[in-house]
Scaffold this motif. Structure first.
Motif, PDB file in Angstrom:
ATOM      1  N   TRP A   1       0.910  -1.263  -0.106  1.00 42.01           N
ATOM      2  CA  TRP A   1       0.222   0.045   0.063  1.00 42.01           C
ATOM      3  C   TRP A   1       0.828   1.426   0.054  1.00 42.01           C
ATOM      4  O   TRP A   1       0.326   2.373  -0.582  1.00 42.01           O
ATOM      5  N   THR A   2       1.930   1.208   0.585  1.00 44.09           N
ATOM      6  CA  THR A   2       3.008   2.444   0.627  1.00 44.09           C
ATOM      7  C   THR A   2       3.475   2.498  -0.764  1.00 44.09           C
ATOM      8  O   THR A   2       3.469   3.687  -1.003  1.00 44.09           O
ATOM      9  N   LEU A   3       3.940   1.774  -1.549  1.00 45.91           N
ATOM     10  CA  LEU A   3       4.179   1.718  -2.952  1.00 45.91           C
ATOM     11  C   LEU A   3       3.100   2.358  -3.716  1.00 45.91           C
ATOM     12  O   LEU A   3       3.194   3.307  -4.461  1.00 45.91           O
ATOM     13  N   LEU A   4       1.679   1.633  -3.607  1.00 50.54           N
ATOM     14  CA  LEU A   4       0.638   2.170  -4.357  1.00 50.54           C
ATOM     15  C   LEU A   4       0.481   3.817  -4.031  1.00 50.54           C
ATOM     16  O   LEU A   4       0.000   4.778  -4.985  1.00 50.54           O
ATOM     17  N   TRP A   5       0.422   4.230  -2.951  1.00 55.06           N
ATOM     18  CA  TRP A   5       0.034   5.427  -2.221  1.00 55.06           C
ATOM     19  C   TRP A   5       1.159   6.316  -3.036  1.00 55.06           C
ATOM     20  O   TRP A   5       0.692   7.373  -3.581  1.00 55.06           O
ATOM     21  N   SER A   6       2.423   6.121  -3.162  1.00 53.98           N
ATOM     22  CA  SER A   6       3.554   6.755  -3.811  1.00 53.98           C
ATOM     23  C   SER A   6       3.358   7.129  -5.158  1.00 53.98           C
ATOM     24  O   SER A   6       3.329   8.213  -5.516  1.00 53.98           O
ATOM     25  N   LEU A   7       2.817   6.069  -5.755  1.00 54.80           N
ATOM     26  CA  LEU A   7       2.551   6.246  -7.275  1.00 54.80           C
ATOM     27  C   LEU A   7       1.442   7.064  -7.431  1.00 54.80           C
ATOM     28  O   LEU A   7       1.322   7.947  -8.461  1.00 54.80           O
ATOM     29  N   LEU A   8       0.324   7.002  -6.680  1.00 54.27           N
ATOM     30  CA  LEU A   8      -0.975   7.720  -6.913  1.00 54.27           C
ATOM     31  C   LEU A   8      -0.393   9.514  -6.844  1.00 54.27           C
ATOM     32  O   LEU A   8      -1.108  10.137  -7.456  1.00 54.27           O
ATOM     33  N   VAL A   9       0.191   9.503  -5.432  1.00 52.70           N
ATOM     34  CA  VAL A   9       0.677  11.032  -5.300  1.00 52.70           C
ATOM     35  C   VAL A   9       1.474  11.494  -6.295  1.00 52.70           C
ATOM     36  O   VAL A   9       1.385  12.666  -6.885  1.00 52.70           O
ATOM     37  N   PHE A  10       2.525  10.745  -7.155  1.00 57.30           N
ATOM     38  CA  PHE A  10       3.439  11.117  -8.235  1.00 57.30           C
ATOM     39  C   PHE A  10       2.421  11.598  -9.248  1.00 57.30           C
ATOM     40  O   PHE A  10       2.548  12.522  -9.721  1.00 57.30           O
ATOM     41  N   ASN A  11       1.315  10.633  -9.490  1.00 52.58           N
ATOM     42  CA  ASN A  11       0.544  11.063 -10.717  1.00 52.58           C
ATOM     43  C   ASN A  11      -0.391  12.122 -10.373  1.00 52.58           C
ATOM     44  O   ASN A  11      -0.660  12.762 -11.334  1.00 52.58           O
ATOM     45  N   ILE A  12      -0.752  12.379  -9.426  1.00 54.65           N
ATOM     46  CA  ILE A  12      -1.645  13.603  -8.973  1.00 54.65           C
ATOM     47  C   ILE A  12      -0.551  14.864  -9.120  1.00 54.65           C
ATOM     48  O   ILE A  12      -1.190  15.953  -9.614  1.00 54.65           O
ATOM     49  N   GLY A  13       0.376  14.800  -8.894  1.00 57.34           N
ATOM     50  CA  GLY A  13       1.178  15.877  -9.197  1.00 57.34           C
ATOM     51  C   GLY A  13       1.470  16.283 -10.614  1.00 57.34           C
ATOM     52  O   GLY A  13       1.384  17.260 -11.080  1.00 57.34           O
ATOM     53  N   ILE A  14       1.331  15.118 -11.436  1.00 59.74           N
ATOM     54  CA  ILE A  14       1.577  15.401 -12.947  1.00 59.74           C
ATOM     55  C   ILE A  14       0.235  16.041 -13.349  1.00 59.74           C
ATOM     56  O   ILE A  14       0.176  17.076 -14.289  1.00 59.74           O
ATOM     57  N   GLU A  15      -0.952  15.546 -12.727  1.00 55.27           N
ATOM     58  CA  GLU A  15      -2.101  16.054 -13.105  1.00 55.27           C
ATOM     59  C   GLU A  15      -2.428  17.367 -12.708  1.00 55.27           C
ATOM     60  O   GLU A  15      -3.069  18.198 -13.437  1.00 55.27           O
TER      61      GLU A  15
END
Length: 413
Positions: A348-362
């Motif tokens: 879940w830590t990895l998934l959270w990091s990926l989602l936040v990275f993607n939010i920064g892009i968006e």
């Protein structure tokens, strides 16, 4: 040109120039490197950092290449031979030099006091994205008297000043003192605390995603092509949404290791996507002519009202363009995943990091659209012809850059 037309045209041109001024002049994914670090507890007052370091970069950085250094000589020979056993042997034969380079640029403190590093085992070899990586474990003996969670990790590995790569990132995950999380480090943000709050962790990966889009020339040009080729608010929103959905899917799959497409294929297609989307707008201009009255009649009230009978506010060409944008968005997602480069078991830590990275892009993508598209709509209301020439010139420039990059990346791969 009347002031009513000149003002929005100059504002649009200035906004585009400012945006392009933020990005790097070279191809977006140039010579960069990522260090991976996993931090765990060892006993009551020690930490272990398990590092993954790009092998050939470690060899040239740790050795004195200008004086025929033995590590450089043997390490380079092993790299060119593609022999993993020889690569590990070269590093272990010159372990003092290689470990010394790492520990001079990686530091751990506990409660402000320095921890002392010591190798835990020998160098081993692995692979990330088809590139050989050296694996090194270090145990850090820390002062016993400190508050749990007061560990700080600082990384200055492979700095720009060495001249081999630029923009090195360190992606760290940790499980220490009952705390788990992740962090993204670079030259501007070289350290993190194990006791960091969730907003601090959020900001680290959000910033990394935002900076990647802003400093990624090819992604910015693709976005400019989308904006220039969209005549209605609904059209640019649908295009941005299709791009977002597509790159989010492949970004997550690739970053989690479920999809693996060679960069030699991804990078030329990204360049081609820029040329195709920009060229699409030029083709529409050529097909519809340059008469402003004709364009208004076809697209409705200065581009704000959908033509009657069009499904979802798009005509057939608009839906085809949307499909093309979605397809290319899938490829761009692979490029975004290469930038983050997390390789780890599911968590879940990895998934959270990926989602936040993607939010920064968006967030950056939406901010660019929110600034540029209203200026473009204003220019179209003032002068359809001026807007047509402005978007045509922008699309032509973007298309030429995309084709140049495509040829470069195909010939270099």
């Amino acid at each position: 040109m009347s002031p009513r037309v000149r003002r929005p045209l100059l504002a649009l041109a200035a906004a585009v120039l400012v945006l392009l001024g933020l990005v790097r002049p070279a191809a977006a994914h140039g010579f960069t490197s990522t260090v991976y670090a996993h931090v765990t507890s060892v006993g009551d007052s020690s930490l272990r950092t398990e590092l993954k370091l790009e092998y050939d970069l470690l060899v040239v950085s740790a050795a004195d290449a200008g004086s025929n250094d033995p590590l450089f000589r043997t390490g380079t020979d092993a790299f060119e031979a593609g022999d993993a056993d020889a690569q590990a042997a070269a590093l272990n034969a010159h372990r003092t030099t290689a470990v010394g380079y790492v520990t001079e640029r990686l530091a751990v403190t506990a409660g402000g006091a320095a921890c002392e590093p010591a190798p835990a085992g020998t160098f081993r070899m692995g692979e990330e994205e088809g590139v050989p990586y050296a694996l090194l474990a270090l145990d850090w003996a820390c002062p016993e008297q400190h508050t749990p969670g007061q560990y700080e990790i600082r990384s200055g590995l492979f700095p720009d000043s060495e001249g081999y790569v630029t923009g090195t990132k360190t992606i760290a995950t940790y499980a220490v003192d009952g705390r788990t999380g992740s962090a993204a480090l670079d030259a501007g943000h070289p350290s993190f605390s194990i006791g960091q709050s969730w907003p601090e962790r959020f900001w680290g990966f959000f910033r990394l995603g935002a900076e990647h889009l802003l400093t990624g020339t090819d992604h910015i040009l693709f976005l400019l092509a989308l904006i220039a080729g969209s005549r209605r608010t609904r059209e640019v929103v649908l295009a941005a949404t299709a791009f977002t959905l597509a790159h989010s899917v492949t970004f997550m799959l690739a970053a989690l290791g479920l999809v693996d497409v060679p960069a030699d294929l991804v990078e030329p297609v990204i360049a081609l996507s820029i040329a195709v989307v920009a060229g699409w707008h030029l083709w529409r201009i050529r097909g519809r002519g340059t008469d402003a009255t004709e364009l208004r009649a076809r697209e409705g009230n200065a581009g704000l009202r959908a033509p009657e009978g069009d499904r979802g506010g798009l005509d057939r060409a608009g839906w085809i363009r949307l499909g093309v944008v979605f397809g290319f968005g899938l490829v761009h997602g692979l490029g975004f995943a290469d930038a983050l480069g997390i390789e780890a078991a599911w968590s879940w830590t990895l998934l959270w990091s990926l989602l936040v990275f993607n939010i920064g892009i968006e967030a950056v993508q939406l901010a660019v659209i929110a600034v540029l598209f209203p200026l473009l709509l204003l220019l179209r209301r003032r002068s359809e012809r001026a807007a047509l020439w402005a978007t045509g010139a922008l699309s032509a420039g973007v298309a030429v850059m995309g084709l140049i990059w495509f040829v470069q990346r195909v010939t270099e791969s």
